[in-house]
Design a protein around this motif. Structure first.
Motif, PDB file in Angstrom:
ATOM      1  N   VAL A   1       4.448  45.662  29.499  1.00 51.45           N
ATOM      2  CA  VAL A   1       4.154  46.851  28.748  1.00 51.45           C
ATOM      3  C   VAL A   1       5.248  47.033  27.402  1.00 51.45           C
ATOM      4  N   ASN A   2       4.530  47.590  26.238  1.00 49.11           N
ATOM      5  CA  ASN A   2       5.023  47.527  24.984  1.00 49.11           C
ATOM      6  C   ASN A   2       6.044  48.842  25.186  1.00 49.11           C
ATOM      7  N   THR A   3       7.424  48.595  25.716  1.00 47.97           N
ATOM      8  CA  THR A   3       8.431  49.466  26.125  1.00 47.97           C
ATOM      9  C   THR A   3       9.725  48.760  25.750  1.00 47.97           C
ATOM     10  N   PRO A   4      10.956  49.658  25.249  1.00 44.58           N
ATOM     11  CA  PRO A   4      12.207  49.056  25.294  1.00 44.58           C
ATOM     12  C   PRO A   4      12.744  48.629  26.961  1.00 44.58           C
ATOM     13  N   VAL A   5      12.546  49.535  27.626  1.00 46.09           N
ATOM     14  CA  VAL A   5      12.881  49.109  29.146  1.00 46.09           C
ATOM     15  C   VAL A   5      11.693  49.715  30.102  1.00 46.09           C
TER      16      VAL A   5
ATOM     17  N   PHE B   1      13.505  45.974  33.871  1.00 46.95           N
ATOM     18  CA  PHE B   1      13.311  44.917  32.914  1.00 46.95           C
ATOM     19  C   PHE B   1      13.495  45.286  31.513  1.00 46.95           C
ATOM     20  N   ASP B   2      14.490  44.612  30.682  1.00 43.33           N
ATOM     21  CA  ASP B   2      14.645  44.991  29.442  1.00 43.33           C
ATOM     22  C   ASP B   2      13.978  44.190  28.274  1.00 43.33           C
TER      23      ASP B   2
ATOM     24  N   VAL C   1      15.388  48.665  15.519  1.00 41.70           N
ATOM     25  CA  VAL C   1      15.381  50.319  14.860  1.00 41.70           C
ATOM     26  C   VAL C   1      15.563  49.851  13.189  1.00 41.70           C
ATOM     27  N   GLY C   2      14.711  50.010  12.511  1.00 41.82           N
ATOM     28  CA  GLY C   2      14.697  49.393  11.190  1.00 41.82           C
ATOM     29  C   GLY C   2      14.795  48.136  11.066  1.00 41.82           C
ATOM     30  N   GLY C   3      15.813  47.516  10.394  1.00 46.53           N
ATOM     31  CA  GLY C   3      15.867  46.248  10.659  1.00 46.53           C
ATOM     32  C   GLY C   3      17.078  45.803  11.381  1.00 46.53           C
ATOM     33  N   PHE C   4      17.438  46.548  12.311  1.00 44.93           N
ATOM     34  CA  PHE C   4      18.593  46.187  13.262  1.00 44.93           C
ATOM     35  C   PHE C   4      18.351  45.874  14.701  1.00 44.93           C
ATOM     36  N   LYS C   5      18.820  45.135  15.428  1.00 44.73           N
ATOM     37  CA  LYS C   5      18.617  44.667  16.753  1.00 44.73           C
ATOM     38  C   LYS C   5      19.374  45.731  17.629  1.00 44.73           C
ATOM     39  N   LEU C   6      18.874  46.314  18.553  1.00 37.89           N
ATOM     40  CA  LEU C   6      19.571  47.015  19.389  1.00 37.89           C
ATOM     41  C   LEU C   6      20.592  46.331  20.416  1.00 37.89           C
ATOM     42  N   GLY C   7      21.651  46.551  20.443  1.00 35.31           N
ATOM     43  CA  GLY C   7      22.635  45.986  21.526  1.00 35.31           C
ATOM     44  C   GLY C   7      22.098  46.671  22.847  1.00 35.31           C
ATOM     45  N   PRO C   8      22.706  46.021  23.998  1.00 32.93           N
ATOM     46  CA  PRO C   8      22.222  46.517  25.486  1.00 32.93           C
ATOM     47  C   PRO C   8      22.690  47.713  25.843  1.00 32.93           C
ATOM     48  N   VAL C   9      23.759  48.392  25.363  1.00 35.29           N
ATOM     49  CA  VAL C   9      24.010  49.570  25.685  1.00 35.29           C
ATOM     50  C   VAL C   9      23.011  50.733  25.003  1.00 35.29           C
ATOM     51  N   LEU C  10      23.134  50.366  23.523  1.00 38.74           N
ATOM     52  CA  LEU C  10      22.222  51.447  22.893  1.00 38.74           C
ATOM     53  C   LEU C  10      20.574  51.336  23.441  1.00 38.74           C
ATOM     54  N   LEU C  11      20.295  50.072  24.050  1.00 34.04           N
ATOM     55  CA  LEU C  11      18.798  49.783  24.456  1.00 34.04           C
ATOM     56  C   LEU C  11      18.774  50.675  25.623  1.00 34.04           C
ATOM     57  N   HIS C  12      19.791  50.802  26.502  1.00 30.01           N
ATOM     58  CA  HIS C  12      19.661  51.537  27.661  1.00 30.01           C
ATOM     59  C   HIS C  12      19.913  53.133  27.432  1.00 30.01           C
ATOM     60  N   ALA C  13      20.337  53.311  26.310  1.00 29.38           N
ATOM     61  CA  ALA C  13      20.610  54.623  25.996  1.00 29.38           C
ATOM     62  C   ALA C  13      19.336  55.674  25.179  1.00 29.38           C
TER      63      ALA C  13
ATOM     64  N   ALA D   1      36.014  52.875  20.918  1.00 28.95           N
ATOM     65  CA  ALA D   1      36.324  54.147  20.269  1.00 28.95           C
ATOM     66  C   ALA D   1      36.940  54.928  21.366  1.00 28.95           C
ATOM     67  N   ALA D   2      37.706  55.905  20.803  1.00 30.78           N
ATOM     68  CA  ALA D   2      38.587  56.872  21.559  1.00 30.78           C
ATOM     69  C   ALA D   2      37.617  57.814  22.359  1.00 30.78           C
ATOM     70  N   ASP D   3      36.381  57.978  22.269  1.00 33.11           N
ATOM     71  CA  ASP D   3      35.586  59.015  22.969  1.00 33.11           C
ATOM     72  C   ASP D   3      35.126  58.244  24.201  1.00 33.11           C
ATOM     73  N   GLY D   4      35.347  57.055  24.206  1.00 33.59           N
ATOM     74  CA  GLY D   4      34.916  56.295  25.524  1.00 33.59           C
ATOM     75  C   GLY D   4      33.513  55.856  25.473  1.00 33.59           C
ATOM     76  N   ARG D   5      32.790  56.500  24.429  1.00 32.96           N
ATOM     77  CA  ARG D   5      31.277  55.942  24.071  1.00 32.96           C
ATOM     78  C   ARG D   5      31.403  54.903  22.979  1.00 32.96           C
ATOM     79  N   GLY D   6      31.398  55.542  21.679  1.00 36.42           N
ATOM     80  CA  GLY D   6      31.101  54.670  20.564  1.00 36.42           C
ATOM     81  C   GLY D   6      29.876  54.620  20.202  1.00 36.42           C
ATOM     82  N   TYR D   7      28.880  55.561  20.630  1.00 36.92           N
ATOM     83  CA  TYR D   7      27.345  55.494  20.270  1.00 36.92           C
ATOM     84  C   TYR D   7      26.963  56.917  20.562  1.00 36.92           C
ATOM     85  N   ASP D   8      25.635  57.256  19.785  1.00 38.95           N
ATOM     86  CA  ASP D   8      24.931  58.335  20.634  1.00 38.95           C
ATOM     87  C   ASP D   8      23.597  58.193  19.995  1.00 38.95           C
ATOM     88  N   VAL D   9      22.821  58.401  20.943  1.00 35.05           N
ATOM     89  CA  VAL D   9      21.249  58.277  20.622  1.00 35.05           C
ATOM     90  C   VAL D   9      20.456  59.655  20.980  1.00 35.05           C
TER      91      VAL D   9
END
Length: 344
Positions: free
Chosen positions: A89-93, A147-148, A154-166, A238-246
């Motif tokens: 399937v053409n999907t991230p996850v 299955f990942d 996104v744009g020209g950047f590859k998504l790391g695993p944490v952001l992929l699952h977010a 990151a002090a917020d314990g996440r260091g990302y947002d989607v």
């Protein structure tokens, strides 16, 4: 006597105006520096200083280590595949969900009754109040899996695993019975969005299994993460314990992180204006001495006063910015010394 008094008043006015201009320049650089320091301190809680790369950004030199905001629709380069069911399937996850038709115990107050239903985990009938006649199979013949995608950008950047699952959202993916391996094609048939083992799909029996798949939809998202070369990853320190947002859609930074103060605008312009104001004030102060009406000397004095104040404010802050202001102060000092020697 009147001319002397008039000249004295004009001189006093020039001194006041000159001093106010110097103070305005120093005050402007102090306010800009303080606002920028406060913003960076708040941004550090979420991983560090953030740069807004906008829509469909591409990697560029000098970005490594910064937090970045990117708006784009994810692009799946290497789609995930469920090898057991031969489903791609053409999907991230892609997530396989398995359910079994089992007895389940329903308690309402002190009463209890039993009904057959689809459940996504084995139910141990020995724990029922009335286990007799409600025995369930001990285990599932197949299990759920995730299955990942091998590569999502996104744009020209590859998504790391944490952001992929977010990546947000979920919708059912349609199975294709024609692509099933022979050993499963004999057991499963399609019923809507499911593959089921029931001989009569509309009338399942105890122990029947149904399988479905969920995919993350491809939609415009706003991603904030740390730039690691051509990868976008979570800031683990990151002090917020996440260091990302989607989030779905084009979402402003301040909506994603409400605790951030408004970032100062036109910082470079404010810094140049601060030096020019201080230099103009120095020129006005020097203008009372005809031999000292020197624009370069005024520029040196203005840059020196602003550079010293800014350097003090940036001590313990960003070393690059501190070094820049120290360079401004040093060059201004050298310019001032040179012009004073010329006047001598």
């Amino acid at each position: 006597m009147g001319r002397r008094r008039s000249a004295s008043v004009r001189g006093l006015a020039s001194n006041i105006i000159g001093a106010l201009l110097v103070l305005a320049g120093v005050g402007l650089v102090a306010m800009t520096s303080r606002a920028l320091l406060n913003y960076r301190a708040a941004a550090t809680r979420h991983g560090g200083e953030l740069i807004n790369l906008g829509t469909d950004a591409q990697p560029e030199a000098g970005q490594h280590g910064y937090m970045a905001r990117i708006v784009a629709t994810p692009r799946v380069v290497e789609a995930p595949r469920d090898p057991e069911f031969n489903l791609r399937v053409n999907t991230p996850v892609l997530t396989r969900r398995v359910e079994m038709f089992q007895w389940r115990e329903v308690r309402i107050g002190d009463g209890v009754h039993y009904e057959l239903d689809w459940v996504d985990r084995p139910l141990d009938a020995s724990r029922f109040r009335e286990p007799a006649g409600h025995t369930n199979p001990a285990s599932f013949p197949i299990s759920g899996r995730q299955f990942d995608a091998g590569l999502v950008q996104v744009g020209g950047f590859k998504l790391g695993p944490v952001l992929l699952h977010a990546l947000p959202g979920s919708e059912l993916a349609l199975p294709d019975p024609k692509s099933l391996p022979e050993n499963l094609a004999a057991s499963f048939s399609r019923q809507g969005n499911y593959l089921v083992t029931s001989s009569h799909p509309g009338d399942p029996r105890l122990g029947d299994v149904r399988v479905s798949w969920e995919e993350v939809p491809l939609q415009e998202v706003t991603v904030v993460g740390r730039l690691d070369g051509d990868r976008l990853v979570a800031a683990t320190d990151a002090a917020d314990g996440r260091g990302y947002d989607v989030q779905v859609g084009d979402v402003p930074v301040l909506d994603m992180f409400p605790d951030l103060p408004e970032p100062p605008e036109f910082v470079a312009g404010a810094r140049v204006l601060a030096v020019l104001l201080a230099a103009l004030g120095a020129f006005v102060l020097l203008s009372r001495q005809r031999t000292r009406r020197d624009a370069l000397l005024a520029l040196g004095l203005g840059g020196l006063s602003v550079g010293i104040v800014a350097s003090v404010l940036w001590i313990g802050g960003d070393s690059r910015t501190l070094g820049g202001w120290l360079a401004v102060a040093l060059l201004s000092f050298l310019l001032t010394v040179w012009r004073l020697r010329r006047h001598r």
